[in-house]
Design a protein around this motif. Structure first.
Motif, PDB file in Angstrom:
ATOM      1  N   ASN A 153       9.466  40.141 -12.132  1.00  0.00           N
ATOM      2  CA  ASN A 153      10.384  41.036 -11.451  1.00  0.00           C
ATOM      3  C   ASN A 153      11.548  40.218 -10.889  1.00  0.00           C
ATOM      4  O   ASN A 153      11.377  39.488  -9.913  1.00  0.00           O
ATOM      5  N   GLU A 154      12.724  40.356 -11.486  1.00  0.00           N
ATOM      6  CA  GLU A 154      13.877  39.559 -11.055  1.00  0.00           C
ATOM      7  C   GLU A 154      14.251  39.837  -9.595  1.00  0.00           C
ATOM      8  O   GLU A 154      14.715  38.942  -8.887  1.00  0.00           O
ATOM      9  N   ALA A 155      14.028  41.053  -9.123  1.00  0.00           N
ATOM     10  CA  ALA A 155      14.338  41.370  -7.714  1.00  0.00           C
ATOM     11  C   ALA A 155      13.496  40.514  -6.766  1.00  0.00           C
ATOM     12  O   ALA A 155      13.980  40.103  -5.702  1.00  0.00           O
ATOM     13  N   HIS A 156      12.251  40.222  -7.143  1.00  0.00           N
ATOM     14  CA  HIS A 156      11.398  39.359  -6.320  1.00  0.00           C
ATOM     15  C   HIS A 156      11.943  37.937  -6.261  1.00  0.00           C
ATOM     16  O   HIS A 156      11.763  37.235  -5.271  1.00  0.00           O
ATOM     17  N   ARG A 157      12.606  37.499  -7.338  1.00  0.00           N
ATOM     18  CA  ARG A 157      13.085  36.134  -7.462  1.00  0.00           C
ATOM     19  C   ARG A 157      14.512  35.945  -6.965  1.00  0.00           C
ATOM     20  O   ARG A 157      15.039  34.837  -6.976  1.00  0.00           O
ATOM     21  N   THR A 158      15.145  37.045  -6.518  1.00  0.00           N
ATOM     22  CA  THR A 158      16.526  36.997  -6.054  1.00  0.00           C
ATOM     23  C   THR A 158      16.580  36.918  -4.533  1.00  0.00           C
ATOM     24  O   THR A 158      16.023  37.773  -3.841  1.00  0.00           O
ATOM     25  N   CYS A 159      17.262  35.904  -4.033  1.00  0.00           N
ATOM     26  CA  CYS A 159      17.361  35.695  -2.586  1.00  0.00           C
ATOM     27  C   CYS A 159      18.315  36.719  -1.972  1.00  0.00           C
ATOM     28  O   CYS A 159      19.464  36.841  -2.398  1.00  0.00           O
ATOM     29  N   LYS A 160      17.826  37.407  -0.977  1.00  0.00           N
ATOM     30  CA  LYS A 160      18.636  38.404  -0.291  1.00  0.00           C
ATOM     31  C   LYS A 160      19.663  37.759   0.638  1.00  0.00           C
ATOM     32  O   LYS A 160      20.628  38.386   1.041  1.00  0.00           O
ATOM     33  N   LYS A 161      19.463  36.473   0.971  1.00  0.00           N
ATOM     34  CA  LYS A 161      20.386  35.772   1.859  1.00  0.00           C
ATOM     35  C   LYS A 161      21.550  35.134   1.098  1.00  0.00           C
ATOM     36  O   LYS A 161      22.701  35.311   1.462  1.00  0.00           O
ATOM     37  N   CYS A 162      21.235  34.368   0.030  1.00  0.00           N
ATOM     38  CA  CYS A 162      22.299  33.618  -0.656  1.00  0.00           C
ATOM     39  C   CYS A 162      22.561  34.085  -2.091  1.00  0.00           C
ATOM     40  O   CYS A 162      23.506  33.616  -2.719  1.00  0.00           O
ATOM     41  N   GLY A 163      21.705  34.981  -2.633  1.00  0.00           N
ATOM     42  CA  GLY A 163      21.921  35.511  -3.977  1.00  0.00           C
ATOM     43  C   GLY A 163      21.367  34.654  -5.103  1.00  0.00           C
ATOM     44  O   GLY A 163      21.424  35.050  -6.268  1.00  0.00           O
ATOM     45  N   ASN A 164      20.837  33.481  -4.799  1.00  0.00           N
ATOM     46  CA  ASN A 164      20.262  32.607  -5.827  1.00  0.00           C
ATOM     47  C   ASN A 164      19.080  33.310  -6.506  1.00  0.00           C
ATOM     48  O   ASN A 164      18.300  33.996  -5.851  1.00  0.00           O
ATOM     49  N   VAL A 165      18.969  33.146  -7.823  1.00  0.00           N
ATOM     50  CA  VAL A 165      17.844  33.698  -8.569  1.00  0.00           C
ATOM     51  C   VAL A 165      16.957  32.537  -9.017  1.00  0.00           C
ATOM     52  O   VAL A 165      17.411  31.651  -9.744  1.00  0.00           O
ATOM     53  N   MET A 166      15.702  32.554  -8.568  1.00  0.00           N
ATOM     54  CA  MET A 166      14.762  31.511  -8.978  1.00  0.00           C
ATOM     55  C   MET A 166      14.452  31.722 -10.463  1.00  0.00           C
ATOM     56  O   MET A 166      14.044  32.811 -10.852  1.00  0.00           O
TER      57      MET A 166
END
Length: 172
Positions: A153-166
């Motif tokens: 789930n890309e939403a789980h891997r996306t930082c809500k603070k800085c937008g970085n995607v793990m």
């Protein structure tokens, strides 16, 4: 009374290496759980559970990442043939290669205890996502399921603070 278990660790590590499996549960009792783990090169989450843990590195070196009560990430290096004790509720991430093996013992889970799996943003250290599960049977390998849920789930891997995607590791 049951027979007292004697485990040949060399045979267990060979079995894991040959089968490709990551974990072999040696015993699972209400007050005692023991398993041999083969490293997962993609491990990045911090596992939190109520039990103290004892680790013995059978082969290879583990870099045990953990988070202090203040939230700081630190690393404890456990070389081959060495042991480590870790208190319960310490967020920890055992990182070691697939050709390394660790013996882990801990208290069996008590009814209602919940294990948590937490991922932090590699860019800003913000909590990205948390999975939780009641680990009633360690042979069900909840770690693998938590990883599938997180990396699927890309939403789980996306930082809500800085937008970085793990990024997803290979194989997910």
């Amino acid at each position: 009374m049951e027979e007292l278990p004697v485990v040949d660790l060399e045979s267990v590590t060979r079995e894991l290496a040959e089968s490709g499996r990551r974990v072999k549960v040696l015993w699972q009792k209400p007050d005692s759980l023991a398993f041999v783990a083969r490293g997962r090169e993609y491990r990045s989450e911090f596992h939190v559970n109520d039990s103290d843990e004892f680790t013995y590195m059978i082969k290879g070196t583990m870099h045990l990442h953990y988070r202090t009560p203040e939230g700081e990430e630190k690393v404890c290096v456990i070389p081959e043939g060495s042991t480590n004790w870790m208190p319960g509720n310490t967020p920890h991430s055992p990182r070691f290669p697939p050709d390394a093996f660790a013996l882990i013992t801990e208290r069996g889970r008590r009814e209602g205890e919940v294990d948590r799996f937490q991922w932090y943003c590699p860019k800003c250290d913000e909590l990205l996502h948390e999975e939780s599960a009641v680990v009633d049977d360690y042979t069900k390998d909840f770690v693998t399921q938590a990883y599938k849920n997180f990396f699927g789930n890309e939403a789980h891997r996306t930082c809500k603070k800085c937008g970085n995607v793990m990024p997803k590791p290979e194989g997910f």
